[in-house]
Design a protein around this motif. Structure first.
Motif, mmCIF file in Angstrom:
data_model
loop_
_atom_site.group_PDB
_atom_site.id
_atom_site.type_symbol
_atom_site.label_atom_id
_atom_site.label_comp_id
_atom_site.label_asym_id
_atom_site.label_seq_id
_atom_site.Cartn_x
_atom_site.Cartn_y
_atom_site.Cartn_z
ATOM 1 N N PRO A 1 -6.153 -2.498 -4.209
ATOM 2 C CA PRO A 1 -6.791 -1.207 -3.899
ATOM 3 C C PRO A 1 -8.044 -1.344 -3.051
ATOM 4 O O PRO A 1 -8.455 -0.393 -2.395
ATOM 5 C CB PRO A 1 -7.124 -0.641 -5.278
ATOM 6 N N ARG A 2 -8.668 -2.506 -3.090
ATOM 7 C CA ARG A 2 -9.788 -2.787 -2.198
ATOM 8 C C ARG A 2 -9.522 -4.128 -1.536
ATOM 9 O O ARG A 2 -9.219 -5.113 -2.224
ATOM 10 C CB ARG A 2 -11.119 -2.823 -2.949
ATOM 11 N N ILE B 1 -5.916 5.963 -6.576
ATOM 12 C CA ILE B 1 -4.450 5.956 -6.523
ATOM 13 C C ILE B 1 -3.904 4.895 -7.470
ATOM 14 O O ILE B 1 -2.979 5.150 -8.259
ATOM 15 C CB ILE B 1 -3.967 5.681 -5.089
ATOM 16 N N ALA C 1 0.806 3.962 -2.973
ATOM 17 C CA ALA C 1 0.555 5.382 -2.735
ATOM 18 C C ALA C 1 1.668 6.245 -3.316
ATOM 19 O O ALA C 1 1.404 7.302 -3.907
ATOM 20 C CB ALA C 1 0.408 5.646 -1.239
ATOM 21 N N THR D 1 0.932 8.798 -6.742
ATOM 22 C CA THR D 1 0.852 10.204 -6.374
ATOM 23 C C THR D 1 1.840 10.995 -7.221
ATOM 24 O O THR D 1 3.031 10.667 -7.237
ATOM 25 C CB THR D 1 1.178 10.394 -4.882
ATOM 26 N N LEU E 1 0.831 -1.204 0.000
ATOM 27 C CA LEU E 1 0.000 0.000 0.000
ATOM 28 C C LEU E 1 0.866 1.255 0.000
ATOM 29 O O LEU E 1 0.531 2.246 -0.661
ATOM 30 C CB LEU E 1 -0.932 0.010 1.214
ATOM 31 N N ASP F 1 -10.466 1.974 0.243
ATOM 32 C CA ASP F 1 -10.546 2.073 -1.210
ATOM 33 C C ASP F 1 -9.399 2.943 -1.727
ATOM 34 O O ASP F 1 -9.318 4.126 -1.408
ATOM 35 C CB ASP F 1 -11.886 2.671 -1.629
ATOM 36 N N MET F 2 -8.500 2.329 -2.508
ATOM 37 C CA MET F 2 -7.385 3.067 -3.111
ATOM 38 C C MET F 2 -7.403 2.960 -4.636
ATOM 39 O O MET F 2 -6.373 3.086 -5.290
ATOM 40 C CB MET F 2 -6.036 2.570 -2.563
ATOM 41 N N TRP F 3 -8.587 2.744 -5.216
ATOM 42 C CA TRP F 3 -8.657 2.573 -6.670
ATOM 43 C C TRP F 3 -8.165 3.815 -7.415
ATOM 44 O O TRP F 3 -7.485 3.700 -8.443
ATOM 45 C CB TRP F 3 -10.078 2.232 -7.099
#
Length: 284
Positions: A135-136, A220, A114, A118, A110, A216-218
């Protein structure tokens, strides 16, 4: 065998923290960062790091609150992915590393995700391996993890502690007896009573339990442009099969490799697992 194939221990001052770093290989070689999971530490990667030490400078940090790194006085602010990303960038800056390859297990993935997704830090990550993270992530797996990390049991002996680790981390797959013993020795600390417990700040797990809801990091993930390899333990409950497949259709569209005989998360310690990483990290 040269001294480059043995670990070197150092401590970096980053902000208010002292971060422990285990380094392998030639400092002049391309950088390979191996970042561990939620309740673990950088020594989990000894087998993998030793393998790659003849071609990379391999960096295995202990995240704050774990291993030999300092603990936070402001855990709600600092035991978070954004804070870990800041520490990672500061670590690379101190070492004069402009760009690195990144292998992240679970939480370490993760952090890599990130950074790579970014704009301000995307160029720092040349190639990214996400080891059993997505991402999830499955909420029921989060609940399972909470059950064993939010309570820090104590043990009377190293034998009892090692038995506990072998049970809790059985999903890591096949570890040799020597690897289990190393995990026990690099994961323990003695309490004031003389009894043994895991070497992490309990506040890490409290913050995790409070903050990892509706994860939820979709967005990113979709922004990542570097090459990505996604690994999934065949019996993983953290990364659901349909989510892993969705990853291959979105963002960087990684190649997906399922690791047999493992759950969450493959230890990346066997010849077969290491072979999966070889060509990808080399850009072949």
């Amino acid at each position: 065998m040269t001294t480059m194939l043995f670990p070197r221990s150092s401590y970096l001052s980053i902000g208010d923290h002292e971060i422990h770093l285990t380094t392998w290989g030639d400092p002049a070689a391309p950088a390979l960062v191996l970042w561990h999971g939620l309740s673990r530490n950088g020594r989990d990667f000894d087998t993998l790091a030793r393998h790659f030490a003849d071609r990379y400078q391999v960096l295995c940090p202990d995240t704050i609150g774990r291993g030999l790194s300092s603990w936070s006085a402001a855990p709600d602010d600092e035991y978070t992915i954004p804070a870990y990303c800041g520490h990672a960038v500061a670590l690379l800056d101190q070492l004069g590393i402009a760009q690195c390859r990144w292998v992240g297990t679970s939480m370490g993935g993760l952090i890599g995700m990130a950074l790579a997704g970014t704009p301000a830090t995307a160029e720092r990550i040349e190639r990214l391996v996400l080891n059993d993270v997505a991402p999830r992530i499955n909420q029921s797996a989060i609940e399972r993890i909470k059950a064993y990390v939010t309570i820090v049991p104590e043990f009377a002996s190293m034998a009892d502690f090692e038995t506990f680790l072998r049970t809790v981390y059985a999903p890591f797959g096949h570890l040799t007896d020597a690897e289990w013993r190393l995990m026990a020795e690099t994961s323990m600390r003695r309490r004031d009573s003389g009894r043994i417990s895991s070497h992490y700040d309990p506040a890490v797990m409290r913050v995790f339990a409070e903050q990892f809801q509706d994860f939820d990091m979709w967005a990113i993930f979709d922004a990542i442009t570097c090459p990505v390899l996604a690994l999934r333990g065949a019996q993983s409950d953290l990364v659901e099969p349909q989510v892993a497949e969705e990853m291959t259709q979105r963002g960087p569209k990684p190649r997906l490799v399922t690791i047999p005989g493992c759950g969450h998360a493959p230890a990346l310690n066997t010849a077969e697992q290491i072979a999966v990483l070889e060509g990808f990290l080399a850009g072949i």
